[in-house]
Enzyme design. Structure first.
Site, PDB file in Angstrom:
ATOM      1  N   ASN A   7      16.574 -12.855   5.451  1.00 20.93           N
ATOM      2  CA  ASN A   7      15.508 -12.194   6.211  1.00 20.93           C
ATOM      3  C   ASN A   7      14.702 -13.289   6.932  1.00 20.93           C
ATOM      4  OD1 ASN A   7      13.208 -10.894   7.101  1.00 20.93           O
ATOM      5  ND2 ASN A   7      12.755  -9.909   5.147  1.00 20.93           N
ATOM      6  N   ARG A  53      18.533  -8.973   7.789  1.00 21.89           N
ATOM      7  CA  ARG A  53      17.534  -8.031   8.255  1.00 21.89           C
ATOM      8  C   ARG A  53      17.274  -8.331   9.725  1.00 21.89           C
ATOM      9  NH1 ARG A  53      11.095  -8.120   7.804  1.00 21.89           N
ATOM     10  NH2 ARG A  53      10.758  -6.095   8.752  1.00 21.89           N
ATOM     11  N   HIS A  57      10.014  -0.828   9.456  1.00 19.32           N
ATOM     12  CA  HIS A  57      10.101  -0.707   7.982  1.00 19.32           C
ATOM     13  C   HIS A  57      11.153   0.322   7.562  1.00 19.32           C
ATOM     14  CE1 HIS A  57       5.575  -1.919   7.594  1.00 19.32           C
ATOM     15  NE2 HIS A  57       6.331  -2.972   7.383  1.00 19.32           N
ATOM     16  N   HIS A 117       4.571   2.970   3.312  1.00 15.90           N
ATOM     17  CA  HIS A 117       4.785   1.535   3.052  1.00 15.90           C
ATOM     18  C   HIS A 117       3.464   0.831   3.339  1.00 15.90           C
ATOM     19  CE1 HIS A 117       7.283  -2.236   3.125  1.00 15.90           C
ATOM     20  NE2 HIS A 117       6.178  -2.635   3.723  1.00 15.90           N
ATOM     21  N   GLY A 146       1.831  -2.558   2.848  1.00 18.13           N
ATOM     22  CA  GLY A 146       1.882  -3.979   2.502  1.00 18.13           C
ATOM     23  C   GLY A 146       0.950  -4.714   3.444  1.00 18.13           C
ATOM     24  N   ARG A 163      -3.865  -5.919  11.636  1.00 16.75           N
ATOM     25  CA  ARG A 163      -3.597  -5.084  12.828  1.00 16.75           C
ATOM     26  C   ARG A 163      -4.479  -3.841  12.818  1.00 16.75           C
ATOM     27  NH1 ARG A 163       2.822  -4.846  11.913  1.00 16.75           N
ATOM     28  NH2 ARG A 163       2.615  -6.613  10.518  1.00 16.75           N
ATOM     29  N   ARG A 180      -6.535  -7.724  -2.386  1.00 18.40           N
ATOM     30  CA  ARG A 180      -7.126  -8.196  -3.648  1.00 18.40           C
ATOM     31  C   ARG A 180      -8.530  -8.747  -3.429  1.00 18.40           C
ATOM     32  NH1 ARG A 180      -1.453 -10.863  -5.021  1.00 18.40           N
ATOM     33  NH2 ARG A 180      -1.606 -10.984  -2.769  1.00 18.40           N
ATOM     34  N   GLY A 228       0.666  -0.333  -1.950  1.00 19.29           N
ATOM     35  CA  GLY A 228       1.115   0.967  -2.461  1.00 19.29           C
ATOM     36  C   GLY A 228       1.545   0.924  -3.917  1.00 19.29           C
ATOM     37  N   GLU A 233      13.983  -3.693  -0.220  1.00 15.98           N
ATOM     38  CA  GLU A 233      14.730  -3.689   1.032  1.00 15.98           C
ATOM     39  C   GLU A 233      15.980  -4.558   0.941  1.00 15.98           C
ATOM     40  OE1 GLU A 233      10.727  -4.506   2.418  1.00 15.98           O
ATOM     41  OE2 GLU A 233      11.401  -3.822   4.391  1.00 15.98           O
TER      42      GLU A 233
HETATM   43  P1  ADP Z   1       4.473  -7.825   3.141  1.00 18.36           P
HETATM   44  O1  ADP Z   1       4.243  -6.685   4.054  1.00 18.36           O
HETATM   45  O2  ADP Z   1       4.115  -9.155   3.710  1.00 18.36           O
HETATM   46  O3  ADP Z   1       5.814  -7.793   2.413  1.00 18.36           O
HETATM   47  P2  ADP Z   1       3.363  -7.060   0.571  1.00 18.36           P
HETATM   48  O4  ADP Z   1       4.185  -5.820   0.428  1.00 18.36           O
HETATM   49  O5  ADP Z   1       3.569  -8.160  -0.383  1.00 18.36           O
HETATM   50  O6  ADP Z   1       3.371  -7.619   2.033  1.00 18.36           O
HETATM   51  O7  ADP Z   1       1.831  -6.591   0.481  1.00 18.36           O
HETATM   52  C1  ADP Z   1       0.766  -7.459   0.680  1.00 18.36           C
HETATM   53  C2  ADP Z   1      -0.532  -6.733   0.347  1.00 18.36           C
HETATM   54  O8  ADP Z   1      -0.448  -6.201  -0.966  1.00 18.36           O
HETATM   55  C3  ADP Z   1      -1.753  -7.633   0.380  1.00 18.36           C
HETATM   56  O9  ADP Z   1      -2.841  -6.939   0.950  1.00 18.36           O
HETATM   57  C4  ADP Z   1      -2.016  -7.881  -1.095  1.00 18.36           C
HETATM   58  O10 ADP Z   1      -3.368  -8.077  -1.338  1.00 18.36           O
HETATM   59  C5  ADP Z   1      -1.580  -6.585  -1.715  1.00 18.36           C
HETATM   60  N1  ADP Z   1      -1.220  -6.768  -3.126  1.00 18.36           N
HETATM   61  C6  ADP Z   1      -0.123  -7.340  -3.619  1.00 18.36           C
HETATM   62  N2  ADP Z   1      -0.165  -7.359  -4.967  1.00 18.36           N
HETATM   63  C7  ADP Z   1      -1.322  -6.805  -5.333  1.00 18.36           C
HETATM   64  C8  ADP Z   1      -1.970  -6.524  -6.573  1.00 18.36           C
HETATM   65  N3  ADP Z   1      -1.403  -6.827  -7.740  1.00 18.36           N
HETATM   66  N4  ADP Z   1      -3.181  -5.932  -6.522  1.00 18.36           N
HETATM   67  C9  ADP Z   1      -3.755  -5.627  -5.368  1.00 18.36           C
HETATM   68  N5  ADP Z   1      -3.203  -5.851  -4.152  1.00 18.36           N
HETATM   69  C10 ADP Z   1      -2.016  -6.425  -4.136  1.00 18.36           C
END
Ligand code: ADP
Length: 377
Positions: free
Chosen positions: A7, A90, A179, A207, A209, A240, A284, A332, A363
């Site tokens: 990826n 990917r 996604h 999704h 993230g 964004r 976080r 999520g 993925e």
């Molecule tokens: P990407 O889209 O880059 O793959 P991720 O799916 O890892 O990103 O998601 C990143 C987001 O998820 C960030 O906002 C991060 O703070 C949040 N996140 C990841 N783990 C935790 C957790 N244990 N508690 C709260 N938020 C989390």
């Protein structure tokens, strides 16, 4: 069969090596800051992690080093490069052309390059990564798995914008959605959890993230999704803005005395959770500050959750109901408070008929399975 999943991002390459028979990942890792002096590879084998600081000027060097690590006497998991039997890549954009994953040949490679015009930040690294792996692993089949492919089932009414039709014809301007691999994976996983075929379920997959998107999956097919021509549309994301009045581009450009391109950059990189809170794009950090009473962190959270709820409502209308809403990706899967608030709000307008599930997205696993299906033929 061992399948390597690659990826390529703008300055990083994530990789994962799957053994299809054992259904496990043998090793995984990330080559980071490619092109920078501080580049390195973080490699995982079993539960151990190894960090190798090494100069990686380009994708070629990075993949060469990944191949070396996979066959390293201490950190490797393979005897030789020949034990990699196929590679799955990917690829973000496949235009309207690629409606499913495909084996990469010269034509496909050229088309991936061609669709850089629709994904200028994403397709060029994938193209470079594929070129490098073709060189380093010359005798094996390589497969492209597109983020856009799953959404190619959207009906015209969902993918057309209310713009002059000729712009669609001339520049391919329409909703594509992204996604796709994640939405497809969690829809399938939800069907397994619910013990029903996905072809009999109406699902809303969220999704959430760093990038965030929601998809209406009706009987196994994407019928609408929140990201659009680019991954900027839809939900509030880490940096964004998601949906805004399109007239704001010229308004901000004039007021701030910046170009349209700079406004787009502001909407992509300085907005969303980061822009609203002024603190961070990381959920976080926001949860911690909101807990301590920070008003802007709380505002960012409220706007984020409200937008998710609004889209869930829209997709309930699009599908005349849903059997389940699925939350996935970093936010999520991990943020209980968001799930709790959504559950509460959804109960108020849905009752308990629609289930709310958290499912871990994988993925890379789906890319490996697609690759296996195509190369075994
Ligand atoms: P990407 O889209 O880059 O793959 P991720 O799916 O890892 O990103 O998601 C990143 C987001 O998820 C960030 O906002 C991060 O703070 C949040 N996140 C990841 N783990 C935790 C957790 N244990 N508690 C709260 N938020 C989390």
């Amino acid at each position: 069969m061992n399948i390597l999943v690659i990826n390529c991002g703008s300055s990083s390459i994530k990789y994962q090596l799957f053994c299809i028979e054992k259904k496990i990942a043998l090793a995984s890792g990330i080559a980071e800051k490619i092109g920078d002096e501080s580049s390195r590879i973080i490699h995982h084998k079993s539960n151990k992690t190894f960090t190798k600081s090494i100069n990686l000027p380009d994708y070629f060097k990075a993949i060469e080093n990944i191949a070396e690590l996979l066959t390293d006497s201490e950190w490797g998991v393979l005897e030789s490069k020949k034990n990699v039997h196929a590679i799955g890549h990917r690829v973000v954009h496949g235009g309207e052309e690629f409606k499913s994953s495909v084996i990469i040949n010269k034509y496909v490679l050229n088309r991936i390059k061609f669709y850089s015009k629709l994904a200028p930040l994403h397709n060029p690294p994938a193209y470079n990564g594929i070129k490098a792996t073709m060189h380093i692993f010359p005798h094996i089949k390589q497969v492209a798995v597109f983020d856009t492919a799953f959404h190619q089932t959207m009906p015209e009414e969902a993918f057309m914008y209310g713009l002059p039709y000729r712009l669609y014809k001339k520049y391919c301007i329409r909703r594509y959605g992204f996604h796709g691999t994640s939405h497809r994976y969690v829809a399938q996983a939800a069907a397994e959890m619910l013990k029903k075929p996905v072809q009999k379920l109406k699902l809303i997959t969220c999704h959430l993230g760093n990038g965030c998107s929601i998809t209406a999956v009706k009987y196994g097919k994407s019928v609408d999704t929140s990201m659009g021509f680019t991954p900027l549309e839809g939900l509030i994301m880490g940096t964004r803005c998601g949906d805004v009045d399109p007239a704001l581009v010229s308004f901000i450009s004039e007021k701030e005395k910046i170009s349209a391109e700079e406004v787009t950059n502001l909407m992509n990189r300085k907005s969303g959770l980061l822009g609203l809170s002024g603190i961070s794009n990381d959920m976080r950090d926001l949860l911690e500050k909101a807990n301590k009473g920070d008003k802007r962190a709380k505002l960012a959270l409220d706007v984020f959750i409200y937008r998710v709820k609004k889209y869930i409502g829209a997709y309930l209308a699009a599908m005349n109901g849903a059997d389940a809403v699925i939350l996935t990706a970093g936010i999520g899967e991990n943020v209980g408070i968001i799930k709790k608030r959504l559950a509460k709000e959804m109960n108020a307008f849905l009752g308990r008929r629609t289930k709310l599930l958290s499912i871990h997205t994988e993925e890379e696993r789906l890319i490996a399975l697609d690759t296996f299906e195509l190369v075994k033929k």
